[in-house]
Design an enzyme around this catalytic site. Structure first.
Site, PDB file in Angstrom:
ATOM      1  N   ALA A  81     -58.787 -96.211  -3.180  1.00 44.55           N
ATOM      2  CA  ALA A  81     -59.246 -94.678  -2.985  1.00 44.55           C
ATOM      3  C   ALA A  81     -57.972 -94.218  -2.346  1.00 44.55           C
ATOM      4  CB  ALA A  81     -60.239 -94.652  -2.163  1.00 44.55           C
ATOM      5  N   THR A  82     -57.089 -95.049  -1.611  1.00 40.49           N
ATOM      6  CA  THR A  82     -55.823 -94.269  -0.873  1.00 40.49           C
ATOM      7  C   THR A  82     -55.102 -93.707  -1.998  1.00 40.49           C
ATOM      8  OG1 THR A  82     -55.994 -95.918   0.877  1.00 40.49           O
ATOM      9  CG2 THR A  82     -53.819 -94.939   0.334  1.00 40.49           C
ATOM     10  N   ASN A 141     -66.287 -92.389   7.507  1.00 40.79           N
ATOM     11  CA  ASN A 141     -66.320 -93.904   7.456  1.00 40.79           C
ATOM     12  C   ASN A 141     -66.549 -94.484   9.089  1.00 40.79           C
ATOM     13  OD1 ASN A 141     -63.857 -92.357   7.156  1.00 40.79           O
ATOM     14  ND2 ASN A 141     -62.832 -94.283   8.159  1.00 40.79           N
ATOM     15  N   GLN A 165     -67.290 -93.705   1.041  1.00 37.33           N
ATOM     16  CA  GLN A 165     -68.349 -94.399   1.761  1.00 37.33           C
ATOM     17  C   GLN A 165     -69.894 -93.992   1.406  1.00 37.33           C
ATOM     18  OE1 GLN A 165     -68.167 -96.858   3.848  1.00 37.33           O
ATOM     19  NE2 GLN A 165     -65.921 -96.798   4.366  1.00 37.33           N
ATOM     20  N   SER A 206     -63.742 -96.250  -4.624  1.00 29.84           N
ATOM     21  CA  SER A 206     -62.976 -97.340  -4.181  1.00 29.84           C
ATOM     22  C   SER A 206     -63.798 -98.722  -4.380  1.00 29.84           C
ATOM     23  CB  SER A 206     -62.617 -97.695  -2.689  1.00 29.84           C
ATOM     24  OG  SER A 206     -62.003 -98.693  -2.524  1.00 29.84           O
ATOM     25  N   HIS A 247     -64.000-101.991  -3.486  1.00 31.48           N
ATOM     26  CA  HIS A 247     -64.152-102.837  -2.496  1.00 31.48           C
ATOM     27  C   HIS A 247     -65.281-102.508  -1.575  1.00 31.48           C
ATOM     28  CE1 HIS A 247     -61.628-102.034   1.030  1.00 31.48           C
ATOM     29  NE2 HIS A 247     -60.997-101.085   0.063  1.00 31.48           N
ATOM     30  N   THR A 262     -49.550-100.842 -15.997  1.00 38.93           N
ATOM     31  CA  THR A 262     -50.631-101.614 -16.728  1.00 38.93           C
ATOM     32  C   THR A 262     -52.045-101.688 -15.995  1.00 38.93           C
ATOM     33  OG1 THR A 262     -48.951-103.021 -17.569  1.00 38.93           O
ATOM     34  CG2 THR A 262     -50.854-103.977 -17.879  1.00 38.93           C
ATOM     35  N   CYS A 267     -59.151 -99.202   8.957  1.00 43.37           N
ATOM     36  CA  CYS A 267     -57.890 -98.772   8.712  1.00 43.37           C
ATOM     37  C   CYS A 267     -56.865 -98.271   9.763  1.00 43.37           C
ATOM     38  CB  CYS A 267     -57.954 -97.657   7.712  1.00 43.37           C
ATOM     39  SG  CYS A 267     -59.103 -98.139   6.405  1.00 43.37           S
TER      40      CYS A 267
END
Ligand code: PLP
Length: 376
Positions: free
Chosen positions: A70-71, A150, A180, A200, A202, A238, A324
């Site tokens: 997501a960053t 978050n 989130q 994201s 994860h 890739t 973060c």
């Protein structure tokens, strides 16, 4: 056994995600761009995940661009859309509580000549769509606001705001960081009136290092990474087939149970709040109407990091503020009126549907002990 209550930082990959990643690494390891059969099979795995992710947003596969997380999605959205539409329109409107990956990108855009107006919550701690609307104008190129904060779990009025803004200023590109909220709240791109949505993997029991950007039909985003023109030329490089396949598997697993899990976690939060109320000096910074997955508290004036390590010594993992920012205060709590000692002693407990009441009880017992034993 340790108690992991830091799921807003990252979640444990589910078995389905791990199996999909392993299959893509052992059996299906081709390059999706190769023209032979091995390449085609890898491409099919990527296509299948793209279809799943798109489906969860009520979108089409061609709306989804895979990224490294997501960053990158947030960078691509903000830099790419302002590069495409920001020659004459030089103003950006944003919420004041965005994740660093949005906030730092806004700062970079400001340094390059854009003006950014940040909208804060009002005194009652709530965001109002009217405040975003009145900041927008003919000169505005982009509006960005996250769906779920978050650090605190606050839910921002994205749908209401985007609908009102699009009605009055159809030219404004709307972007929302849904990291989130994804797989916790039902998110449909069209009904949110969102042009761009960041996700994201994860945070939804996928694997770290992969995310997606939803791009509405007809919306242009110029690439920030150039090269072999993968992902429609919007994100060269890739594709990470194992991570993408895992992302698809995690989303496929979670999407049928969004409301059941929300209800279950709401029950867990109620239990947690009940137990926390018994501990002297502990106050809750998260709003009642926020996401139940995130509960931000302040613990009796004891510095977050010291308390965090005390809890860690008992095998309990929580976060101070957001993971973060590595313990550094981001200023988000201050935006919600949590300042001074309260901010210095903030802890974030973040759950999943697999969290148990017993785990929360262990946390509360350790916290109660910490409020007595830990010094300042
Ligand atoms: N946006 C929000 C709201 C987040 O919570 C996070 C991660 O903490 C991100 C963006 C960044 O996501 P990623 O780790 O995939 O780069």
């Amino acid at each position: 056994m340790s108690v992991y209550l830091d799921n807003a930082a990252t979640t444990k990959p589910c078995a389905e995600a791990v199996a999909a990643a392993v299959a893509a690494m052992t059996e299906n390891f081709g390059n999706p761009s190769s023209l032979h059969r091995a390449g085609l099979e890898a491409q099919l795995a990527v296509d299948s995940a793209r279809k799943i992710i798109a489906g969860t947003l009520g979108a089409l596969p061609e709306n989804i661009i895979f990224t490294s997380g997501a960053t990158e999605s947030n960078n691509l959205a903000l830099r790419g859309a302002t590069a495409a539409y920001g020659k004459k329109r030089r103003k950006i409107v944003a919420s004041s509580v965005e994740h660093a990956s949005v906030e730092e990108t806004l700062a970079a855009l400001e340094a390059s000549g854009f003006t950014v107006e940040r909208i804060s919550p009002r005194e009652d701690g709530k965001f109002y769509s009217a405040d975003f609307l009145s900041a927008c104008g003919e000169d505005t190129v982009l509006l960005t606001m996250m769906l779920v904060n978050n650090e605190t779990g606050h839910i921002l009025p994205v749908k209401e705001t985007f609908t009102a803004v699009k009605k009055r200023f159809p030219h404004i590109i709307t972007h929302t960081d849904c990291v989130q909220g994804y797989m916790k709240l039902p998110i449909k791109a069209k009904s949110l009136c969102a042009d761009l949505i960041s996700l994201s993997a994860h945070k939804i029991h996928g694997v770290k290092g992969v995310g997606a950007l939803y791009i509405a039909k007809g919306v242009r985003v110029l690439p920030i990474v150039t090269g072999g023109k993968q992902e429609k030329g919007i994100r060269s490089g890739t594709e990470s087939v194992p991570l993408i396949a895992a992302f698809g598997a995690a989303a496929e697993k979670l999407s049928p149970t969004i409301s059941e899990r929300w209800e279950r976690v709401t029950g867990l939060r109620a239990h947690l709040l009940e137990e926390l109320a018994k501990i002297p000096g502990v106050s809750v910074n998260s709003p009642e109407e926020g996401s139940p997955y995130v509960v931000n508290i302040s613990a009796a004036g004891k510095r977050s990091e010291i308390m965090l390590h005390f809890l860690e010594s008992k095998g309990i993992y929580v976060s101070s503020g957001s993971a973060c920012s590595k313990g550094q205060q981001s200023g988000v709590l201050g935006q919600f009126g949590v300042t001074g000692k309260l901010a210095d002693s903030a802890l974030r407990i973040s759950m999943t549907a697999e969290t148990t009441e017993e785990e929360l009880d262990r946390f509360c017992q350790a916290l109660a002990e910490g409020t007595e034993k830990v010094r300042g």
